[in-house]
Enzyme design. Structure first.
Site, PDB file in Angstrom:
ATOM      1  N   HIS A  77     -41.113   6.139   5.668  1.00  0.00           N
ATOM      2  CA  HIS A  77     -42.195   5.942   4.688  1.00  0.00           C
ATOM      3  C   HIS A  77     -42.765   7.382   3.327  1.00  0.00           C
ATOM      4  CE1 HIS A  77     -45.350   7.460   7.406  1.00  0.00           C
ATOM      5  NE2 HIS A  77     -46.158   7.484   6.071  1.00  0.00           N
ATOM      6  N   HIS A  92     -45.165  10.446  -0.035  1.00  0.00           N
ATOM      7  CA  HIS A  92     -45.683   9.503   1.026  1.00  0.00           C
ATOM      8  C   HIS A  92     -45.171   8.587  -0.230  1.00  0.00           C
ATOM      9  CE1 HIS A  92     -48.916   7.846   2.859  1.00  0.00           C
ATOM     10  NE2 HIS A  92     -48.629   8.596   4.501  1.00  0.00           N
TER      11      HIS A  92
END
Length: 169
Positions: A77, A92
């Site tokens: 992620h 992120h």
């Protein structure tokens, strides 16, 4: 959609980018918001560095600079890039998406890869992120921003991937 395109998803296409030294380009298409508006205190208070948030419109992340992949979260992620200008960037995707254990994320690069601006880094499924109860809001920060006192990011606008959003130094 044809039979083969159902089985083999084509790689996302991105336009060729003519970069400017020190330029910072949009890694995701969407609305760019001030860092303070992120729903996570670590990011919103600038603990990890200066930057911005992104409300994504599609699930494609491209490199915002020419550089090297220096970090990839085990859960896919988040990705870190060291730019050729010396900036360390963190993208992120989503908030609290570490809990998804990589479900809905597909990496397009490996650790140590040399990347060009506009090169696909990862894809993500916004539907899966939201179904898991997480916002898709993405943090985009320069983790060593204290080394770049002239860092500029123009937020409060919608950008398409590879559009220039600011200047590193």
């Amino acid at each position: 959609m044809g039979f083969f395109s159902k089985i083999f998803k084509p790689e996302p296409s991105v336009p060729h980018v003519e970069t400017v030294a020190g330029g910072l380009y949009a890694p995701i298409t969407g609305q760019y918001i001030p860092l303070e508006q992120l729903p996570d205190e670590v990011f919103s208070q600038g603990v990890l560095g200066a930057g911005c948030g992104i409300e994504p419109e599609e699930g494609l992340v491209v490199s915002p600079v020419k550089g090297t992949v220096i970090q990839i979260a085990d859960t896919k992620h988040a990705i870190g890039i060291a730019s050729s200008d010396g900036a360390e960037l963190l993208i992120h995707v989503g908030m609290d998406t570490v809990a998804m254990n990589g479900n809905g994320f597909d990496l397009k690069v490996q650790m140590g890869a040399k990347v060009s601006c506009g090169q696909p880094l990862l894809t993500f499924d916004m539907g899966k992120i939201r179904a898991a109860g997480h916002p898709a809001t993405t943090a985009f920060v320069i983790t060593n921003s204290d080394e770049f006192p002239n860092l500029l990011m123009d937020v409060g606008k919608r950008y398409h991937i590879t559009e220039k959003i600011g200047q590193i130094g």
